[in-house]
Design a protein around this motif. Structure first.
Motif, mmCIF file in Angstrom:
data_model
loop_
_atom_site.group_PDB
_atom_site.id
_atom_site.type_symbol
_atom_site.label_atom_id
_atom_site.label_comp_id
_atom_site.label_asym_id
_atom_site.label_seq_id
_atom_site.Cartn_x
_atom_site.Cartn_y
_atom_site.Cartn_z
ATOM 1 N N ILE A 169 0.865 -1.181 0.000
ATOM 2 C CA ILE A 169 0.000 0.000 0.000
ATOM 3 C C ILE A 169 0.899 1.228 0.000
ATOM 4 O O ILE A 169 1.590 1.511 0.991
ATOM 5 C CB ILE A 169 -0.935 0.026 1.226
ATOM 6 N N LYS A 170 0.905 1.946 -1.089
ATOM 7 C CA LYS A 170 1.736 3.141 -1.193
ATOM 8 C C LYS A 170 1.082 4.306 -0.444
ATOM 9 O O LYS A 170 -0.148 4.341 -0.284
ATOM 10 C CB LYS A 170 1.933 3.509 -2.660
ATOM 11 N N PRO A 171 1.873 5.282 0.034
ATOM 12 C CA PRO A 171 1.304 6.404 0.807
ATOM 13 C C PRO A 171 0.192 7.146 0.076
ATOM 14 O O PRO A 171 -0.786 7.565 0.699
ATOM 15 C CB PRO A 171 2.524 7.306 1.053
ATOM 16 N N HIS A 172 0.315 7.298 -1.249
ATOM 17 C CA HIS A 172 -0.721 8.040 -1.973
ATOM 18 C C HIS A 172 -1.992 7.217 -2.166
ATOM 19 O O HIS A 172 -3.038 7.768 -2.521
ATOM 20 C CB HIS A 172 -0.191 8.501 -3.327
ATOM 21 N N ASP A 173 -1.914 5.899 -1.958
ATOM 22 C CA ASP A 173 -3.105 5.059 -2.073
ATOM 23 C C ASP A 173 -3.851 4.916 -0.749
ATOM 24 O O ASP A 173 -5.022 4.493 -0.749
ATOM 25 C CB ASP A 173 -2.720 3.657 -2.566
ATOM 26 N N LEU A 174 -3.198 5.240 0.357
ATOM 27 C CA LEU A 174 -3.793 5.002 1.673
ATOM 28 C C LEU A 174 -5.102 5.747 1.893
ATOM 29 O O LEU A 174 -6.057 5.162 2.429
ATOM 30 C CB LEU A 174 -2.782 5.364 2.767
ATOM 31 N N PRO A 175 -5.211 7.046 1.532
ATOM 32 C CA PRO A 175 -6.481 7.751 1.805
ATOM 33 C C PRO A 175 -7.696 7.144 1.127
ATOM 34 O O PRO A 175 -8.828 7.382 1.557
ATOM 35 C CB PRO A 175 -6.205 9.177 1.282
ATOM 36 N N ASN A 176 -7.504 6.364 0.070
ATOM 37 C CA ASN A 176 -8.631 5.805 -0.669
ATOM 38 C C ASN A 176 -8.950 4.374 -0.280
ATOM 39 O O ASN A 176 -9.780 3.727 -0.930
ATOM 40 C CB ASN A 176 -8.332 5.860 -2.175
ATOM 41 N N MET A 177 -8.319 3.873 0.767
ATOM 42 C CA MET A 177 -8.526 2.486 1.175
ATOM 43 C C MET A 177 -9.271 2.438 2.500
ATOM 44 O O MET A 177 -8.997 3.225 3.413
ATOM 45 C CB MET A 177 -7.187 1.753 1.313
ATOM 46 N N THR A 178 -10.210 1.520 2.607
ATOM 47 C CA THR A 178 -10.924 1.322 3.865
ATOM 48 C C THR A 178 -10.084 0.453 4.790
ATOM 49 O O THR A 178 -9.158 -0.251 4.357
ATOM 50 C CB THR A 178 -12.277 0.638 3.624
ATOM 51 N N TRP A 179 -10.429 0.476 6.070
ATOM 52 C CA TRP A 179 -9.727 -0.382 7.011
ATOM 53 C C TRP A 179 -9.956 -1.852 6.682
ATOM 54 O O TRP A 179 -9.076 -2.682 6.902
ATOM 55 C CB TRP A 179 -10.173 -0.076 8.440
ATOM 56 N N HIS A 180 -11.115 -2.182 6.159
ATOM 57 C CA HIS A 180 -11.412 -3.568 5.822
ATOM 58 C C HIS A 180 -10.442 -4.086 4.759
ATOM 59 O O HIS A 180 -9.998 -5.238 4.826
ATOM 60 C CB HIS A 180 -12.851 -3.695 5.318
ATOM 61 N N GLU A 181 -10.106 -3.245 3.795
ATOM 62 C CA GLU A 181 -9.143 -3.657 2.780
ATOM 63 C C GLU A 181 -7.755 -3.834 3.383
ATOM 64 O O GLU A 181 -7.031 -4.774 3.033
ATOM 65 C CB GLU A 181 -9.111 -2.625 1.650
ATOM 66 N N VAL A 182 -7.382 -2.937 4.275
ATOM 67 C CA VAL A 182 -6.091 -3.072 4.951
ATOM 68 C C VAL A 182 -6.062 -4.346 5.782
ATOM 69 O O VAL A 182 -5.061 -5.084 5.800
ATOM 70 C CB VAL A 182 -5.821 -1.841 5.837
ATOM 71 N N GLN A 183 -7.156 -4.629 6.459
ATOM 72 C CA GLN A 183 -7.214 -5.818 7.308
ATOM 73 C C GLN A 183 -7.093 -7.097 6.482
ATOM 74 O O GLN A 183 -6.417 -8.050 6.895
ATOM 75 C CB GLN A 183 -8.532 -5.821 8.077
ATOM 76 N N GLN A 184 -7.715 -7.147 5.314
ATOM 77 C CA GLN A 184 -7.602 -8.324 4.465
ATOM 78 C C GLN A 184 -6.165 -8.532 3.999
ATOM 79 O O GLN A 184 -5.665 -9.670 3.943
ATOM 80 C CB GLN A 184 -8.537 -8.194 3.255
ATOM 81 N N ARG A 185 -5.480 -7.453 3.697
ATOM 82 C CA ARG A 185 -4.073 -7.576 3.310
ATOM 83 C C ARG A 185 -3.212 -7.986 4.505
ATOM 84 O O ARG A 185 -2.210 -8.686 4.334
ATOM 85 C CB ARG A 185 -3.580 -6.249 2.727
ATOM 86 N N LEU A 186 -3.599 -7.562 5.684
ATOM 87 C CA LEU A 186 -2.863 -7.953 6.882
ATOM 88 C C LEU A 186 -2.992 -9.450 7.134
ATOM 89 O O LEU A 186 -2.034 -10.107 7.557
ATOM 90 C CB LEU A 186 -3.382 -7.153 8.078
ATOM 91 N N LEU A 187 -4.174 -9.996 6.881
ATOM 92 C CA LEU A 187 -4.370 -11.438 7.038
ATOM 93 C C LEU A 187 -3.511 -12.218 6.043
ATOM 94 O O LEU A 187 -2.962 -13.278 6.379
ATOM 95 C CB LEU A 187 -5.845 -11.790 6.840
ATOM 96 N N ILE A 188 -3.382 -11.689 4.843
ATOM 97 C CA ILE A 188 -2.524 -12.339 3.844
ATOM 98 C C ILE A 188 -1.056 -12.216 4.241
ATOM 99 O O ILE A 188 -0.267 -13.159 4.066
ATOM 100 C CB ILE A 188 -2.774 -11.726 2.453
ATOM 101 N N ALA A 189 -0.683 -11.050 4.803
ATOM 102 C CA ALA A 189 0.709 -10.839 5.214
ATOM 103 C C ALA A 189 1.117 -11.803 6.321
ATOM 104 O O ALA A 189 2.289 -12.179 6.412
ATOM 105 C CB ALA A 189 0.901 -9.398 5.675
ATOM 106 N N GLN A 190 0.167 -12.228 7.171
ATOM 107 C CA GLN A 190 0.478 -13.191 8.213
ATOM 108 C C GLN A 190 0.973 -14.511 7.610
ATOM 109 O O GLN A 190 1.914 -15.120 8.115
ATOM 110 C CB GLN A 190 -0.754 -13.425 9.093
ATOM 111 N N ARG A 191 0.375 -14.940 6.519
ATOM 112 C CA ARG A 191 0.790 -16.202 5.903
ATOM 113 C C ARG A 191 2.179 -16.088 5.280
ATOM 114 O O ARG A 191 2.922 -17.064 5.222
ATOM 115 C CB ARG A 191 -0.213 -16.607 4.821
ATOM 116 N N THR A 192 2.527 -14.887 4.841
ATOM 117 C CA THR A 192 3.820 -14.697 4.174
ATOM 118 C C THR A 192 4.934 -14.370 5.157
ATOM 119 O O THR A 192 6.034 -14.916 5.066
ATOM 120 C CB THR A 192 3.711 -13.576 3.128
#
Length: 738
Positions: A169-192
């Motif tokens: 998630i690049k800094p310029h993309d952060l304002p347009n992302m919901t927490w739910h999208e961040v959370q889904q990526r966090l769940l994927i990051a746990q596996r990696t």
């Protein structure tokens, strides 16, 4: 009051010295030793609670740059408040400014600013001793804040790298992302990246348990009646005191402080899990609370001065410009905990309460004291007449402003006029408290069942006023909090030491990969569900201390499912929500809540530009398609003000805080719409949920309707309309527990 253990098992004293494996202990496997160079630098986080909190705050505070600006301006603002206050107290010659001394009266020229302000040498020479002590404490506190700000910036810079590298998630993309999208990526990051070492995969519930570990305890303490403290005052009755200062001390005592029951923030100390030590631990906690109370008492004068300065600098200009702001309201600290779901994040709570603000204000202002109204009309007329004359005189000759205290008089009359007009109700307002209270319930989700059909009474209005308090009451509470907090700690909270110890022991469970959490936060309806809210049948108990009040667990489960629709819930939870859906389908034609809600949804779908032509065509071919969902005998005034094209639902939240547009699979509205389209014409649309997905904020609408319907079921059950219930079969398999 003695809380019973949820499971009738008592830890042996032999377990007291047993070492409990922390979910954050760092160890290396044989594979790790051979592949250290291949490991991500994010692997095996030592404190996942703090790490996840920083990830969440980084998103909510809009990135590193905004956080850095906030920290820097916070330090500068503190310096400004201290220096400006010392300047006003010590360095201004008020006798010369007001021409109150004989020498000042002889000055005929206009006084310049540099004449009024003393030199730094004079200021230091004439400085009061208490000012010196305040200055020393301010410098020490500023150094602490500076060190904390540096630590925060370093930590958030690390989080910035995590967002960029691990979450992509690049800094310029952060304002347009919901927490739910961040959370889904966090769940994927746990596996990696293997952030947690005890679980290969994390769930949404695991993340929320870490983010809200202690807030869930606070919500449970309020739900079970341990908090808040109620103090009886003559002429005022029971007063709920839950100020920011008291809440901060409570968190120090229970969670953060050096003597807190929690060790390293994620683990309840082993001795607190042993029932035989409850008396000794209660006495120990009582002594710690007393020490905190004494410390607060010693610091109370300095904290009081700081509170006065904050309120004066922050709100004086607002009150002068908008005098009615003191008569407006806010959700109280107690109300925010009473209305909060288990595992509900801050942005979700704020969004929900913001939606309920307008109907709550309408409800409270509908109660009118006509004697006060008549007095306000008389005072406003008199003040307005005097102010009008003074304004005309200043227009004729501006020298009128040079009359002594003339500007002060005009400002005071303007403030008085604004306050009086805020007390006069709108002449077009309609008094319908029952509909207003139900509209509030649709957004806030919690009300005592005893309030139903009594919304017009002064008792309900007064009780709701404790949740939705006047702003001037809030200001007074915070202003005198430095002196009230020591009294509450020393004389009231200490009496509840044993209750707190029992609560922590009975309602704490160890979750693998998460640590010790409040058992209610696991949303286990089989263990803590209330039968009166259509929960599964549990073993008969002499005391129902293990269940939550006001349907807190059941509504929290429904809300968590709506805000996290991809969460793979245990079978027991899924079966419970399915049972609610089945009840909704059975009661479509008899439930007033469903009739009113679906009528509004139907009209909104008709007004949708994307579906107008297809729906109109369908209605011509089959005019009875929707007839059984919108009975003409039911009014829709209540829900029409709730969902006016969802504009009200969206204006109070930023884009990053909006919930999912798609309704949750086990919501009441999603089930009814699926049933509606399937029963009418299965070939009408390619997917049964297509129309509802086009309805903006469908998830929020679904949750509100589900909440109202669950309350309606609870009320009918209480009044004997359901004599026999179809209970969910209890499954004792450990894998099915929430």
């Amino acid at each position: 009051m003695d809380y019973r253990t949820v499971k009738n098992e008592e830890n042996d004293g032999s377990d007291e010295n047993e070492q409990v494996l922390s979910p954050f202990i760092h160890f290396e496997t044989h594979e790790d030793e051979n592949n250290n160079e291949k490991q991500s630098k994010w692997s095996h986080q030592q404190d996942l609670d703090d790490f996840f909190v920083q990830i969440y705050q980084y998103h909510q505070k809009h990135g590193f740059f905004c956080i850095a600006i906030s920290e820097i301006f916070g330090l500068i603002q503190f310096v400004f408040i201290v220096s400006f206050t010392i300047l006003l107290v010590q360095c201004v010659d008020y006798q010369l400014l007001f021409r109150s001394s004989p020498a000042a009266r002889n000055i005929t020229d206009k006084i310049q600013i540099h004449q009024v302000i003393q030199s730094p040498k004079q200021c230091l020479h004439n400085m009061y001793r208490i000012t010196i002590w305040c200055l020393i404490l301010s410098i020490i506190y500023w150094i602490y804040r500076f060190a904390r700000a540096v630590h925060h910036l370093v930590s958030y810079f690390n989080i910035r790298s995590f967002y960029t590298q691990a979450l992509d998630i690049k800094p310029h993309d952060l304002p347009n992302m919901t927490w739910h999208e961040v959370q889904q990526r966090l769940l994927i990051a746990q596996r990696t990246h293997h952030l947690c070492i005890h679980k290969s995969n994390l769930t949404e519930l695991d993340i929320h348990n870490r983010l809200l570990r202690f807030k869930n305890y606070e919500v449970a303490l309020v739900n079970k009646g341990v908090l808040p403290l109620r103090v009886y005052l003559p002429f005022l009755g029971d007063i709920i005191s839950f100020t920011a200062g008291f809440k901060f001390n409570l968190r120090l005592i229970l969670f953060w402080g050096p003597y807190a029951p929690f060790d390293q923030r994620w683990h309840l100390r082993q001795e607190y899990k042993i029932q035989s030590q409850r008396e000794a631990l209660a006495n120990q906690l009582s002594r710690f609370i007393l020490l905190y109370g004494i410390a607060n008492l010693l610091l109370s004068p300095f904290i009081f001065i700081w509170q006065v300065l904050n309120l004066f600098y922050g709100y004086t200009e607002i009150v002068r410009r908008e005098p009615g702001v003191l008569g407006s309201r806010r959700w109280s600290n107690y109300g925010r905990l009473y209305l909060r779901h288990f595992n509900e994040l801050d942005h979700s709570l704020n969004q929900r309460l913001n939606r309920g603000y307008r109907p709550a204000m309408s409800y409270m202002t509908s109660f009118v004291n006509y004697s006060i109204v008549e007095t306000a009309k008389f005072v406003s007329f008199t003040a307005g007449a005097i102010l009008a004359v003074l304004i005309v005189l200043t227009i004729v000759d501006e020298d009128v402003l040079n009359v002594e205290h003339m500007l002060t008089l005009m400002t005071g009359l303007g403030v008085l006029l604004g306050v009086c007009r805020s007390l006069i109700p709108d002449e077009n307002a309609v008094f319908d408290p029952e509909q207003m209270l139900q509209l509030i319930l649709a957004h806030t989700h919690y009300q005592p069942d005893s309030w139903k059909d009594h919304a017009h009474t002064d008792y309900v209005q007064a009780e709701f006023g404790k949740i939705f308090q006047l702003k001037y009451v809030y200001f007074l509470e915070e202003l005198f909090s430095p002196f009230v907090t020591p009294i509450l700690l020393c004389f009231h909270l200490r009496r509840k030491s044993l209750q707190i110890i029992d609560f922590l022991r009975n309602y704490t469970v160890d979750v693998q990969g998460v640590g010790d959490v409040c058992s209610f936060a696991q949303l286990d309806v089989a263990k803590h569900g209330d039968l009166k809210w259509f929960a599964p049948v549990r073993a008969k108990q002499d005391n129902d201390a293990g269940i939550t009040n006001d349907g807190k667990l059941e509504l929290s489960l429904m809300h968590f499912h709506h805000t996290n629709p991809k969460w793979q819930m245990p079978k027991q939870c899924e079966t419970y929500l399915e049972k609610i859906q089945e009840r909704a389908v059975e009661n479509m034609q008899t439930s007033s809540v469903l009739q009113q809600s679906l009528g509004q949804v139907q009209r909104s779908l008709y007004n949708d530009a994307q579906s107008t032509s297809s729906i109109a065509s369908k209605s011509r071919n089959d005019p009875n398609t929707y007839s059984h969902f919108a009975s003409p005998n039911h009014t829709t005034i209540q829900m029409s003000s709730q969902y006016p094209s969802t504009s009200m639902a969206q204006t109070s939240a930023s884009q990053a805080d909006l919930p999912y547009r798609s309704p949750a699979p086990f919501g009441v509205l999603s089930k009814i719409h699926s049933q509606m389209f399937d029963s009418s014409n299965s070939t009408y649309l390619s997917g049964s949920m297509a129309p509802l997905q086009t309805f903006s904020s469908a998830a929020q609408l679904d949750m509100n309707i589900s909440c109202l319907f669950m309350h309606e079921l609870r009320h009918k059950y209480k009044h004997g309309e359901y004599e026999e219930l179809e209970h969910i079969n209890e499954d004792h398999d450990d894998d099915t527990k929430c």
